[in-house]
Design a protein around this motif. Structure first.
Motif, short mmCIF file in Angstrom:
data_model
loop_
_atom_site.label_atom_id
_atom_site.label_comp_id
_atom_site.label_asym_id
_atom_site.label_seq_id
_atom_site.Cartn_x
_atom_site.Cartn_y
_atom_site.Cartn_z
N GLN A 378 31.24 -59.02 60.84
CA GLN A 378 30.53 -57.75 60.74
C GLN A 378 30.58 -56.97 62.06
O GLN A 378 30.67 -55.73 62.07
N GLN A 379 30.55 -57.70 63.19
CA GLN A 379 30.66 -57.02 64.49
C GLN A 379 32.06 -56.44 64.70
O GLN A 379 32.23 -55.45 65.40
N ALA A 380 33.05 -57.08 64.12
CA ALA A 380 34.42 -56.62 64.33
C ALA A 380 34.83 -55.50 63.39
O ALA A 380 35.93 -54.93 63.52
N LEU A 381 33.96 -55.14 62.42
CA LEU A 381 34.33 -54.12 61.44
C LEU A 381 34.55 -52.75 62.08
O LEU A 381 35.23 -51.90 61.51
N ASN A 382 33.92 -52.50 63.25
CA ASN A 382 34.07 -51.19 63.91
C ASN A 382 35.49 -50.95 64.39
O ASN A 382 35.90 -49.81 64.54
N THR A 383 36.23 -52.02 64.66
CA THR A 383 37.57 -51.84 65.24
C THR A 383 38.69 -52.37 64.34
O THR A 383 39.85 -52.16 64.63
N LYS A 384 38.32 -53.09 63.27
CA LYS A 384 39.37 -53.68 62.42
C LYS A 384 39.30 -53.14 61.01
O LYS A 384 38.29 -52.57 60.59
N ALA A 385 40.32 -53.41 60.27
CA ALA A 385 40.42 -52.89 58.91
C ALA A 385 39.44 -53.67 58.01
O ALA A 385 39.53 -54.88 57.87
N VAL A 386 38.51 -52.94 57.39
CA VAL A 386 37.47 -53.55 56.58
C VAL A 386 38.07 -54.21 55.33
O VAL A 386 37.73 -55.35 54.99
N GLU A 387 38.96 -53.54 54.70
CA GLU A 387 39.50 -54.04 53.43
C GLU A 387 40.25 -55.36 53.62
O GLU A 387 40.10 -56.30 52.85
N THR A 388 41.07 -55.43 54.68
CA THR A 388 41.86 -56.64 54.91
C THR A 388 40.96 -57.83 55.25
O THR A 388 41.15 -58.95 54.75
N SER A 389 39.95 -57.60 56.07
CA SER A 389 39.03 -58.68 56.46
C SER A 389 38.30 -59.24 55.26
O SER A 389 38.16 -60.45 55.09
N ARG A 390 37.80 -58.33 54.38
CA ARG A 390 37.07 -58.80 53.20
C ARG A 390 37.98 -59.59 52.27
O ARG A 390 37.54 -60.57 51.65
N LEU A 391 39.23 -59.18 52.17
CA LEU A 391 40.16 -59.91 51.31
C LEU A 391 40.38 -61.33 51.81
O LEU A 391 40.36 -62.29 51.03
N TYR A 392 40.59 -61.48 53.12
CA TYR A 392 40.79 -62.81 53.69
C TYR A 392 39.55 -63.69 53.47
O TYR A 392 39.65 -64.88 53.16
N ILE A 393 38.36 -63.10 53.67
CA ILE A 393 37.12 -63.86 53.48
C ILE A 393 37.00 -64.32 52.03
O ILE A 393 36.65 -65.48 51.75
N ALA A 394 37.29 -63.40 51.10
CA ALA A 394 37.17 -63.75 49.68
C ALA A 394 38.12 -64.88 49.31
O ALA A 394 37.75 -65.82 48.60
N LEU A 395 39.37 -64.78 49.79
CA LEU A 395 40.34 -65.84 49.48
C LEU A 395 39.90 -67.18 50.07
O LEU A 395 40.03 -68.24 49.43
N LEU A 396 39.39 -67.15 51.30
CA LEU A 396 38.95 -68.38 51.94
C LEU A 396 37.79 -69.02 51.18
O LEU A 396 37.77 -70.24 50.95
N LEU A 397 36.83 -68.18 50.76
CA LEU A 397 35.70 -68.72 50.02
C LEU A 397 36.11 -69.32 48.68
O LEU A 397 35.60 -70.36 48.26
#
Length: 591
Positions: A378-397
């Protein structure tokens, strides 16, 4: 969320309370006319009136030059007790070793050894502590002094409780209860029984054992033990989501905790206050209390209290959306939790128990670590792509959940298959094959230890008549009732199996022939005394029992079975509803 080592019952509290070891009498008179009596009187006030205890030590130190060697060693022992109470474990350990090695007083050395158990464990030197506990257990029968024996039993109960051996810890506490020396009360035996029940997760806020311990310690004017029990009750209130009751209790005992100035109680009460405020929704006061608790610790301290204080702060900041602060507190929480887990791991390795408990704590830590990763993202969302991060998290979970679900299903199937292969489907006890296997293995172990055992055959009298008269459903109910009645008379180590039909078998471990006859007759009387109701009528039933003992038949399972079967046959021929056992000359005896 609170497990075996949580809250007040963390090891530092148990170790500190275990220093409380001696007996009550009264306050010393001002002039020291009898130094030996003065020292024993001071010893009796160590926790009942600790300020007076300290003053008496200071007073007798002024006259130490005129003490006899025996009195000087006694004073040296009391100094070691006080040093340990103040938390200087290293200095206290040296003093205790000095008493053990050089005093020449067996009773004083026993007391010092008991205290040393706590000292070593407090420093997490579990291997040394457990080795000393084993030596103390071996030497326990030779301890003749009632006070020293009482003290040693108390520390052994604590060590077994520390190892997760709840039943054995309770057994030693009950041995204390049956061997109370002159001047002692039931406060400490009841306290250690309640402590073992709490750590074994067998205690609730309404448990009579807890209330009895509280009432007894209050009546005995043992403020530290009484406060310990009150804090246990407060912890249970929090576990049961009754923060209002917990807060009222903390306010009630606050003056006593302040007067005794006992650090573990002060810190435990402060953490409980933070947890109670948090549950009541008062985040401001909860934060203040948690920060106050943390300020009471020393740099580098690892304790369950600090862990819980950081957890309160983490949950508050997370709820209020302060991600950076929540992350910082969570990192402190992880340090404390890992230290706690390492301590549990060391004890588990030494005793080879509590593996499932460690797994539960590890899973909880991993779960909180995943939440921590989410906060970092959540802290890194200001500088990184939100969509890509959420996708990786979802796949990992998804992958993690799938793996966990698959492992869980596989483990559950394995445990279920193992259970079905070992247990009788109707009664839930060992089936014939598994009972014979376990009995043979147990007898071989007992033979190596030269411990006695008894094999008991049980056969329900006229069971075919019950089936023919009332039907097989009632017959099955009789079998299940028989098993339930037998289990109430057995000890945890005893083996119980169904051989087939209405025939059952018991292996009474570490049991002489005479003890076996007593247990077998209790089983017989229990079966006879409790009929069952079926279709509006009462169905009475009884059993005949045949007993064979390793004292007369040796450790061979086949011979024990033959002797027990012969004894059972004799019971049947003699009129049923009786216990018959083999004797040393090969004949049979009836109970």
């Amino acid at each position: 969320m609170r497990r075996l080592q949580s809250r007040f019952w963390s090891w530092p509290v148990l170790t500190a309370i275990a220093w409380i070891v001696l007996l009550q009498s009264g306050h010393a008179a001002a002039p020291i006319t009898d130094p030996a009596a003065f020292l024993y009187q001071a010893e009796s006030l160590d926790t009942k009136d600790h300020p007076q205890f300290v003053r008496m030590l200071q007073q007798i130190h002024h006259e130490a030059i005129r003490l006899t060697p025996e009195e000087q060693w006694h004073l040296h022992y009391l100094d070691a007790w006080e040093t340990m109470f103040e938390g200087d474990y290293a200095k206290s350990e040296a003093q205790l070793h000095d008493v053990i090695d050089h005093s020449g007083d067996a009773t004083l050395a026993t007391k010092a050894s008991a205290l040393l158990l706590t000292n070593l464990a407090a420093n997490r030197r579990y291997e040394e502590a457990f080795a000393l506990a084993n030596r103390a257990t071996t030497g326990l029968p030779g301890v003749k002094d009632p006070k020293a024996r009482f003290m040693l039993l108390m520390h052994l109960s604590q060590m077994l409780d520390l190892a997760g051996q709840t039943d054995l810890a309770i057994q030693y506490a009950r041995m204390m209860e049956s061997a109370i020396p002159s001047g002692e009360t039931l406060c400490r035996p009841l306290y250690f029984q309640a402590a073992a029940l709490y750590n074994g997760k067998r205690l609730t806020s309404s448990s009579p054992e807890l209330q009895r311990a509280i009432d007894t310690c209050v009546a005995a004017q043992e403020p530290i033990f009484a406060n310990a029990m009150w804090l246990t009750l407060g912890s249970l209130y929090l576990d049961e989501n009754q923060p209002g009751k917990a807060m009222a209790l903390l306010n009630q005992i606050a003056p006593s905790i302040r007067i005794n100035h006992y650090y573990p109680h002060m810190l435990s009460a402060q953490v409980q206050r933070a947890q109670a405020y948090a549950k009541l929704g008062n985040d401001t006061e909860a934060r203040k209390a948690a920060l106050a608790a943390i300020s009471m610790g020393n740099p580098g301290d690892i304790s369950i209290w600090l862990k819980e204080a950081y957890e309160v702060l983490y949950q508050i900041e997370k709820k209020q959306g302060n991600a950076a602060a929540a992350l910082a507190y969570h990192e402190h929480y992880v340090i404390q939790d890992k230290g706690d887990l390492n301590d549990i791991s060391a004890r588990t390795e030494a005793y080879e128990v509590a593996q499932q408990h460690m797994l539960a704590q590890k899973l909880e830590t991993e779960s909180l670590s995943k939440q921590n990763n989410i906060l970092r993202l959540q802290q890194a969302l200001n500088t990184k792509a939100v969509e890509t991060s959420r996708l990786y998290i979802a796949l990992l979970l998804v992958v993690l959940v799938s793996i966990v679900f698959w492992v869980f299903r596989l483990k559950r199937s394995q445990l279920r298959f193992k259970e079905l292969s070992c247990l009788d489907g109707l009664t839930g006890i060992f089936n014939h094959q598994h009972f014979i296997s376990e009995a043979d293995r147990t007898l071989r172990l007992l033979e190596k230890k030269h411990s006695a055992a008894c094999l008991v055959f049980i056969d329900l009298d006229h069971f075919k008549q019950v089936n023919d008269t009332h039907g097989h459903a009632v017959g099955d109910a009789v079998l299940r009732r028989t098993v339930a009645l037998c289990q109430k008379q057995l000890r945890p180590a005893d083996l119980f199996g169904r051989l087939g039909g209405e025939e059952f078998c018991l292996l009474l471990v570490e049991c002489s022939r005479e003890q076996g006859m007593v247990i077998a007759d209790r089983v017989r009387m229990a079966i006879e005394a409790l009929p069952i109701e079926a279709d509006g009528c009462v169905v009475s039933f009884s059993a005949s029992l045949g007993l064979a003992s390793t004292d007369t038949s040796g450790y061979g399972l086949q011979r024990l079975c033959r002797e027990a079967d012969a004894a059972l046959y004799r019971a049947k021929r003699g009129g049923r509803n009786r216990v018959v056992a083999d004797t040393e000359d090969g004949s049979l005896a009836e109970a």
